[in-house]
Motif scaffolding. Structure first.
Motif, PDB file in Angstrom:
ATOM      1  N   LEU A 111       7.882  10.836   8.033  1.00  0.00           N
ATOM      2  CA  LEU A 111       7.413   9.541   7.532  1.00  0.00           C
ATOM      3  C   LEU A 111       6.489   9.772   6.337  1.00  0.00           C
ATOM      4  CD1 LEU A 111       7.279   6.447   7.880  1.00  0.00           C
ATOM      5  CD2 LEU A 111       5.278   6.807   9.343  1.00  0.00           C
ATOM      6  N   PRO A 112       6.924   9.440   5.118  1.00  0.00           N
ATOM      7  CA  PRO A 112       6.022   9.555   3.961  1.00  0.00           C
ATOM      8  C   PRO A 112       4.937   8.498   4.032  1.00  0.00           C
ATOM      9  CG  PRO A 112       8.114   8.601   3.303  1.00  0.00           C
ATOM     10  CD  PRO A 112       8.264   8.992   4.734  1.00  0.00           C
ATOM     11  N   LEU A 113       3.707   8.913   3.746  1.00  0.00           N
ATOM     12  CA  LEU A 113       2.569   8.036   4.014  1.00  0.00           C
ATOM     13  C   LEU A 113       2.488   6.871   3.049  1.00  0.00           C
ATOM     14  CD1 LEU A 113      -0.192  10.629   4.971  1.00  0.00           C
ATOM     15  CD2 LEU A 113       1.262   9.239   6.449  1.00  0.00           C
ATOM     16  N   TRP A 114       2.448   7.147   1.732  1.00  0.00           N
ATOM     17  CA  TRP A 114       2.219   6.012   0.830  1.00  0.00           C
ATOM     18  C   TRP A 114       3.435   5.110   0.695  1.00  0.00           C
ATOM     19  CZ3 TRP A 114       4.441   4.787  -3.858  1.00  0.00           C
ATOM     20  CH2 TRP A 114       5.182   5.767  -4.510  1.00  0.00           C
ATOM     21  N   PRO A 115       4.687   5.571   0.815  1.00  0.00           N
ATOM     22  CA  PRO A 115       5.786   4.586   0.908  1.00  0.00           C
ATOM     23  C   PRO A 115       5.711   3.723   2.179  1.00  0.00           C
ATOM     24  CG  PRO A 115       6.629   6.692   0.172  1.00  0.00           C
ATOM     25  CD  PRO A 115       5.225   6.934   0.612  1.00  0.00           C
ATOM     26  N   ALA A 116       5.241   4.334   3.286  1.00  0.00           N
ATOM     27  CA  ALA A 116       5.089   3.532   4.505  1.00  0.00           C
ATOM     28  C   ALA A 116       3.997   2.486   4.346  1.00  0.00           C
ATOM     29  CB  ALA A 116       4.769   4.445   5.688  1.00  0.00           C
ATOM     30  N   ALA A 117       2.902   2.859   3.660  1.00  0.00           N
ATOM     31  CA  ALA A 117       1.849   1.877   3.393  1.00  0.00           C
ATOM     32  C   ALA A 117       2.355   0.771   2.468  1.00  0.00           C
ATOM     33  CB  ALA A 117       0.633   2.573   2.777  1.00  0.00           C
ATOM     34  N   ALA A 118       3.250   1.133   1.536  1.00  0.00           N
ATOM     35  CA  ALA A 118       3.825   0.117   0.656  1.00  0.00           C
ATOM     36  C   ALA A 118       4.688  -0.862   1.434  1.00  0.00           C
ATOM     37  CB  ALA A 118       4.644   0.793  -0.445  1.00  0.00           C
ATOM     38  N   VAL A 119       5.423  -0.381   2.435  1.00  0.00           N
ATOM     39  CA  VAL A 119       6.261  -1.269   3.245  1.00  0.00           C
ATOM     40  C   VAL A 119       5.396  -2.256   4.026  1.00  0.00           C
ATOM     41  CG1 VAL A 119       7.886  -1.336   5.168  1.00  0.00           C
ATOM     42  CG2 VAL A 119       8.150   0.380   3.387  1.00  0.00           C
ATOM     43  N   LEU A 120       4.205  -1.840   4.427  1.00  0.00           N
ATOM     44  CA  LEU A 120       3.330  -2.726   5.189  1.00  0.00           C
ATOM     45  C   LEU A 120       2.850  -3.913   4.368  1.00  0.00           C
ATOM     46  CD1 LEU A 120       1.185  -0.156   7.196  1.00  0.00           C
ATOM     47  CD2 LEU A 120       3.176  -1.461   7.957  1.00  0.00           C
ATOM     48  N   LEU A 121       2.981  -3.849   3.047  1.00  0.00           N
ATOM     49  CA  LEU A 121       2.649  -5.013   2.223  1.00  0.00           C
ATOM     50  C   LEU A 121       3.558  -6.199   2.524  1.00  0.00           C
ATOM     51  CD1 LEU A 121       1.991  -3.365  -1.265  1.00  0.00           C
ATOM     52  CD2 LEU A 121       0.298  -4.274   0.336  1.00  0.00           C
ATOM     53  N   ALA A 122       4.710  -5.928   3.130  1.00  0.00           N
ATOM     54  CA  ALA A 122       5.610  -7.022   3.497  1.00  0.00           C
ATOM     55  C   ALA A 122       5.025  -7.922   4.568  1.00  0.00           C
ATOM     56  CB  ALA A 122       6.952  -6.460   3.966  1.00  0.00           C
ATOM     57  N   LEU A 123       3.964  -7.477   5.243  1.00  0.00           N
ATOM     58  CA  LEU A 123       3.321  -8.289   6.274  1.00  0.00           C
ATOM     59  C   LEU A 123       2.286  -9.248   5.706  1.00  0.00           C
ATOM     60  CD1 LEU A 123       2.783  -5.564   9.020  1.00  0.00           C
ATOM     61  CD2 LEU A 123       4.465  -7.412   9.053  1.00  0.00           C
ATOM     62  N   VAL A 124       2.066  -9.232   4.410  1.00  0.00           N
ATOM     63  CA  VAL A 124       1.063 -10.115   3.813  1.00  0.00           C
ATOM     64  C   VAL A 124       1.347 -11.589   4.121  1.00  0.00           C
ATOM     65  CG1 VAL A 124       0.126 -10.921   1.600  1.00  0.00           C
ATOM     66  CG2 VAL A 124       0.349  -8.485   2.054  1.00  0.00           C
ATOM     67  N   ALA A 148       9.143  -2.599  -5.817  1.00  0.00           N
ATOM     68  CA  ALA A 148       8.740  -1.769  -6.957  1.00  0.00           C
ATOM     69  C   ALA A 148       8.174  -0.429  -6.490  1.00  0.00           C
ATOM     70  CB  ALA A 148       7.706  -2.525  -7.796  1.00  0.00           C
ATOM     71  N   LEU A 149       7.359  -0.429  -5.449  1.00  0.00           N
ATOM     72  CA  LEU A 149       6.748   0.817  -4.992  1.00  0.00           C
ATOM     73  C   LEU A 149       7.773   1.758  -4.364  1.00  0.00           C
ATOM     74  CD1 LEU A 149       3.397  -0.532  -3.485  1.00  0.00           C
ATOM     75  CD2 LEU A 149       3.718   0.766  -5.603  1.00  0.00           C
ATOM     76  N   LEU A 150       8.734   1.219  -3.634  1.00  0.00           N
ATOM     77  CA  LEU A 150       9.765   2.096  -3.066  1.00  0.00           C
ATOM     78  C   LEU A 150      10.705   2.610  -4.141  1.00  0.00           C
ATOM     79  CD1 LEU A 150      10.838   0.742   0.425  1.00  0.00           C
ATOM     80  CD2 LEU A 150       9.288   2.574  -0.169  1.00  0.00           C
ATOM     81  N   THR A 151      10.952   1.800  -5.179  1.00  0.00           N
ATOM     82  CA  THR A 151      11.749   2.296  -6.306  1.00  0.00           C
ATOM     83  C   THR A 151      11.035   3.438  -7.007  1.00  0.00           C
ATOM     84  OG1 THR A 151      12.715   0.100  -6.608  1.00  0.00           O
ATOM     85  CG2 THR A 151      12.881   1.623  -8.450  1.00  0.00           C
ATOM     86  N   LEU A 152       9.728   3.298  -7.195  1.00  0.00           N
ATOM     87  CA  LEU A 152       8.942   4.372  -7.800  1.00  0.00           C
ATOM     88  C   LEU A 152       8.926   5.611  -6.915  1.00  0.00           C
ATOM     89  CD1 LEU A 152       7.023   5.271 -10.068  1.00  0.00           C
ATOM     90  CD2 LEU A 152       5.143   4.251  -8.756  1.00  0.00           C
ATOM     91  N   ALA A 153       8.812   5.406  -5.604  1.00  0.00           N
ATOM     92  CA  ALA A 153       8.799   6.541  -4.686  1.00  0.00           C
ATOM     93  C   ALA A 153      10.140   7.272  -4.665  1.00  0.00           C
ATOM     94  CB  ALA A 153       8.438   6.069  -3.285  1.00  0.00           C
TER      95      ALA A 153
END
Length: 395
Positions: free
Chosen positions: A367-380, A342-347
């Motif tokens: 490297l866009p910062l907040w899309p990269a931070a959104a990708v890190l959610l995959a490590l949850v 959802a966050l990458l779609t919004l970005a």
């Protein structure tokens, strides 16, 4: 015989017995290792939703840095949570397939050209003249750096999608996912699982037979070795098919329960209407004019399809042995993947230039910062789910 001692002091102690009588032990209340492992199992559907959500996120960008983050996140979760099962090696196979797809995409860009204009010519190949009806296609010609970079971005996106699918197979094989399917999709799921597991078994048979021939000092390569290996492999596949058919017949595969005609008609209407709603809602989301009705129609279609599948499950005569629970960990795993998508779609809608770096002029991607931070959610899932949540499966 004296009754077993039910007091707390004698919970794990031998029960007094008369001479000549067998000795009985009070069953322990502590959960066994299998039950403890089962309670920590994450639902296979959660792993598949997580992986497919990462694949969806990969389709929203061509930025190689974000795609590399997605690959790294999936690789770390697979390395820490896959079990000792035959399907756990699927990630490596899908990674090799992804590398092959990337190389083929680059090869096509070199041989067939690219519509991307460029000024940095790397090499010039002999161009083959084509007839007038093949306009727009060329063989050979100039190969520019811009065309190769564009092909690499495009191929890396598809490669990331394949790697995410490989992560789903490694974390939760199709066999585990089969028993979690709704009853209405059970027969279709069995056919899909049989089709998906045929190729791995075939490859395993070939490797086993080639190893046996090498131990006997016989050739295992070339046309002669292939012909001598092919017959035992086909014979093993036929025997496995017969054994599978006998096992399915013994378990009552294909039997259906009697349901009223009204329920059957309602099930068909809900399922068909729900699927049509999903298709129309998806089309609305993909077009600029259908943004107003796309989301409501998609949600209504999903609800109607799920209701139809639930009603259709009444025709299935089957039971589940120790079904995988859908608990808070499953919601966390599926939700983390959905959040990334959802966050990458919004970005991609708000800042398309950051997620789709240009190649003309040729610049290094940022490297866009907040899309990269959104990708890190995959490590949850790597930190919220214990590594023991990937149980062993029968091969």
């Amino acid at each position: 015989m004296a009754p077993p001692d039910r007091g707390p002091a004698g919970a794990d102690r031998a029960v007094p017995r008369a001479p000549g009588e067998p000795r009985y032990l009070r069953p322990s209340r502590r959960p066994t290792a299998a039950r403890t492992r089962h309670r920590t199992v994450v639902h296979p559907g959660a792993w598949w939703l997580w992986s497919l959500s990462l694949g969806t996120a990969a389709t929203r960008t061509t930025n190689p840095l974000l795609l590399a983050l997605l690959i790294s996140a999936s690789a770390y979760v697979v390395a820490t949570h896959r079990g000792a099962t035959p399907a756990s090696h699927a990630y490596t196979a899908f990674a090799r397939l992804a590398l092959a797809v990337l190389l083929v995409r680059l090869l096509f860009a070199v041989a067939l050209g690219s519509p991307v204009p460029g000024t940095h010519v790397l090499l010039a190949l002999p161009e083959v003249p084509l007839p007038h009806w093949a306009q727009g296609i060329r063989l050979g010609g100039k190969v520019t750096a811009e065309a190769l970079v564009f092909a690499a971005y495009d191929g890396l996106k598809l490669a990331t999608l394949l790697i995410c699918v490989g992560a789903a197979n490694a974390l939760a094989g199709p066999t585990r996912l089969l028993k979690s399917l709704p009853g209405a999709l059970y027969e279709t799921g069995v056919a899909v699982v049989v089709a998906l597991t045929f190729a791995p078994h075939l490859v395993a048979d070939v490797q086993r037979l080639r190893a046996a021939r090498r131990l006997r000092g016989r050739p295992d390569r070339g046309l002669r070795g292939l012909l001598q290996v092919a017959l035992p492999v086909l014979e093993g596949a036929l025997e496995r098919s017969v054994a599978l058919a006998a096992a399915m017949e013994a378990r009552g595969y294909g039997r259906t329960a009697e349901v009223p005609a009204r329920v059957r008609r309602t099930t068909a209407a809900l399922t068909l209407g729900g699927l049509l709603g999903v298709c129309a809602g998806t089309y609305g989301l993909l077009t600029a004019e259908g943004g107003a009705y796309g989301v409501p129609l998609l949600l209504a279609g999903v609800v109607a399809a799920l209701a139809g599948l639930r009603l259709g499950g009444r025709r299935s005569l089957r039971t589940r042995y120790r079904p995988d629970p859908w608990d808070a960990r499953a919601w966390l795993v599926a939700g983390s993947g959905a959040a990334v998508a959802a966050l990458l779609t919004l970005a991609s809608a708000r800042d398309p230039e950051a997620l789709h770096p240009g190649v003309v002029p040729l610049v290094a991607p940022a490297l866009p910062l907040w899309p990269a931070a959104a990708v890190l959610l995959a490590l949850v899932p790597a930190f919220a789910v214990p590594p023991a949540s990937a149980p062993e499966e029968p091969s």
